[in-house]
Design a protein around this motif. Structure first.
Motif, PDB file in Angstrom:
ATOM      1  N   LEU A   1       0.837  -1.207   0.000  1.00  0.00           N
ATOM      2  CA  LEU A   1       0.000   0.000   0.000  1.00  0.00           C
ATOM      3  C   LEU A   1       0.868   1.252   0.000  1.00  0.00           C
ATOM      4  O   LEU A   1       0.536   2.246  -0.661  1.00  0.00           O
ATOM      5  CB  LEU A   1      -0.909  -0.016   1.238  1.00  0.00           C
ATOM      6  N   SER A   2       1.989   1.191   0.699  1.00  0.00           N
ATOM      7  CA  SER A   2       2.910   2.326   0.742  1.00  0.00           C
ATOM      8  C   SER A   2       3.475   2.636  -0.645  1.00  0.00           C
ATOM      9  O   SER A   2       3.639   3.799  -1.017  1.00  0.00           O
ATOM     10  CB  SER A   2       4.066   2.041   1.715  1.00  0.00           C
TER      11      SER A   2
ATOM     12  N   GLY B   1       1.414   3.472   4.347  1.00  0.00           N
ATOM     13  CA  GLY B   1       0.267   2.570   4.312  1.00  0.00           C
ATOM     14  C   GLY B   1      -0.667   2.798   5.482  1.00  0.00           C
ATOM     15  O   GLY B   1      -1.888   2.789   5.333  1.00  0.00           O
TER      16      GLY B   1
ATOM     17  N   MET C   1      -4.636   4.097   5.292  1.00  0.00           N
ATOM     18  CA  MET C   1      -5.704   3.351   5.947  1.00  0.00           C
ATOM     19  C   MET C   1      -6.514   4.269   6.849  1.00  0.00           C
ATOM     20  O   MET C   1      -7.749   4.194   6.901  1.00  0.00           O
ATOM     21  CB  MET C   1      -5.117   2.190   6.769  1.00  0.00           C
TER      22      MET C   1
ATOM     23  N   SER D   1      -8.616   6.638   4.678  1.00  0.00           N
ATOM     24  CA  SER D   1      -9.725   5.901   4.057  1.00  0.00           C
ATOM     25  C   SER D   1     -10.843   5.657   5.062  1.00  0.00           C
ATOM     26  O   SER D   1     -12.031   5.798   4.739  1.00  0.00           O
ATOM     27  CB  SER D   1      -9.215   4.559   3.505  1.00  0.00           C
TER      28      SER D   1
END
Length: 423
Positions: A88-89, A111, A115, A118
């Motif tokens: 994700l990073s 990441g 998160m 989001s």
């Protein structure tokens, strides 16, 4: 030092205001209300818990956080061991590397931050806090001065506190319960205000940190997010209040379960000990919840003293008198209690919004504006206490000022949009 001065100012001002009320206006019970008062006591005219009850409330809040933090940090630990956070990073790296130039490429904190953003975007407060605390912990590993907030931590926390959220479900639900003719009419103003507040926070911190925002990657991401928000607005405006609530629940709760599924499957695919990884992360969640108790007690007690002393009433009356003297429209002043207390306490602000609806009617201008205020930002001082407290940051530098300035931009934008949408 800024937070220390603000905290001290809260206490000093609250006691001075209470003393004036006691000795000059005959409110002899005010000191008792401030210290041992209970919100449910019919003789307590402030309807706010005093210092003693607030201490209990602070600890109870942290105890409730233990389970949530243990759960989500446990899953985060699985994702880290499986390499999901680093993946994700890398995805958000091109954008975050411009906003957070001090963070190495591919660092797990990126990441964790995405998160958190989001979860905030979907209104998942229970998930956003553990993700945010994990992000602060990761950023603290890179912090050369452990008791002073780093540039990356300030940028992250200011963006988080701006509270960009797609659908203000709780506000719509409360407006519906108060029999508003169109409970969803504050949706677009709330979304615009949170977006403007987030952009303001980014601009303020970027200016302070000398970050150039006129870079193709940043502009591209901002326009992409704007396009997604525009599409969401187009879809949600076609739904009624029940439809919005159903859609939001499906989107947010479904996404949490999807994330859990992906994390567990990823851990199994990587052949890691999934449950052992979960337990290690959960232990960290427990330790974090205990660590923030002193910070939360200190902040919530100071806020309680401000409320029980009647300081907010004095401020509101003063603002109203100024605008009456200037001959300006004063309808917005009736909604200001929600805006003023929102940075201090989300629950109290929600109560203020309901009080406004009860007093003026759910379809009144002050009630609609109060709803926009409630759905437009996060609880700044709670965020400061919890997030900086979790990593033992004592010197917050300019973080508090930047957050409050972004809050002010949001308040001014909310008032302007209320007049634009509702006259």
């Amino acid at each position: 030092m800024a937070l220390s001065r603000i905290w001290s100012g809260f206490i000093v001002i609250a006691i001075l205001v209470a003393a004036v009320k006691c000795f000059f206006f005959g409110q002899s019970e005010i000191f008792s209300w401030m210290v041992i008062g209970k919100a449910d006591d019919p003789t307590n005219l402030t309807k706010v818990n005093g210092i003693i009850e607030t201490c209990w409330t602070s600890v109870e809040l942290c105890l409730k956080l233990i389970g949530i933090l243990a759960l989500f940090m446990g899953f985060m630990s699985i994702a880290e061991r499986a390499g999901g956070i680093r993946l994700l990073s890398r995805i958000v790296g091109p954008f975050f590397s411009k906003l957070f130039p001090e963070i190495p490429k591919g660092h797990p904190s990126m990441g964790h931050m995405i998160m958190n953003f989001s979860a905030n975007l979907l209104g998942l407060d229970n998930a956003a806090t553990p993700f945010g605390l994990k992000a602060m912990e990761s950023l603290q590993e890179l912090n050369p001065s452990k008791d002073t907030a780093s540039n990356a931590q300030i940028m992250f926390l200011c963006l988080h506190a701006a509270g960009l959220s797609l659908i203000p479900v709780s506000v719509i639900a409360i407006r519906a319960s108060q029999n508003a003719s169109d409970p969803t009419d504050v949706f677009i103003p709330c979304l615009i205000v949170t977006f403007v507040g987030t952009m303001a926070a980014m601009l303020i911190v970027a200016f302070k940190q000398k970050i150039n925002l006129l870079q193709p990657v940043i502009i591209g991401w901002v326009f992409s997010i704007s396009a997604v928000i525009a599409l969401l607005v187009f879809y949600v405006t076609s739904l009624n209040a029940d439809g919005i609530k159903s859609f939001s629940g499906l989107l947010s709760n479904g996404l949490i379960l999807f994330v859990f599924l992906v994390i567990v499957l990823g851990g199994l695919y990587k052949k890691i000990d999934v449950f052992d990884a979960f337990i290690d992360g959960a232990k960290n969640g427990f330790e974090t919840a205990v660590k923030i108790i002193p910070y939360l007690v200190g902040m919530l007690v100071a806020i309680s003293m401000l409320r029980t002393s009647g300081t907010f009433d004095v401020v509101i009356l003063g603002i109203k008198n100024i605008f009456v003297y200037l001959g300006a429209d004063t309808r917005f002043v009736e909604a200001l209690p929600t805006a003023l207390i929102r940075p201090l306490s989300g629950g109290a602000a929600r109560g203020m919004m309901v009080d406004t609806m009860t007093a003026y009617g759910a379809d009144s201008f002050p009630s609609k504006l109060s709803g926009i205020f409630q759905g437009a930002s996060d609880t700044t001082f709670y965020v400061i206490a919890v997030y900086f407290g979790s990593v033992s940051i004592k010197n917050t530098r300019y973080a508090v000022g930047a957050m409050l300035l972004a809050d002010l931009v949001g308040v001014c934008t909310a008032i302007s949009l209320a007049y634009l949408f509702f006259g």
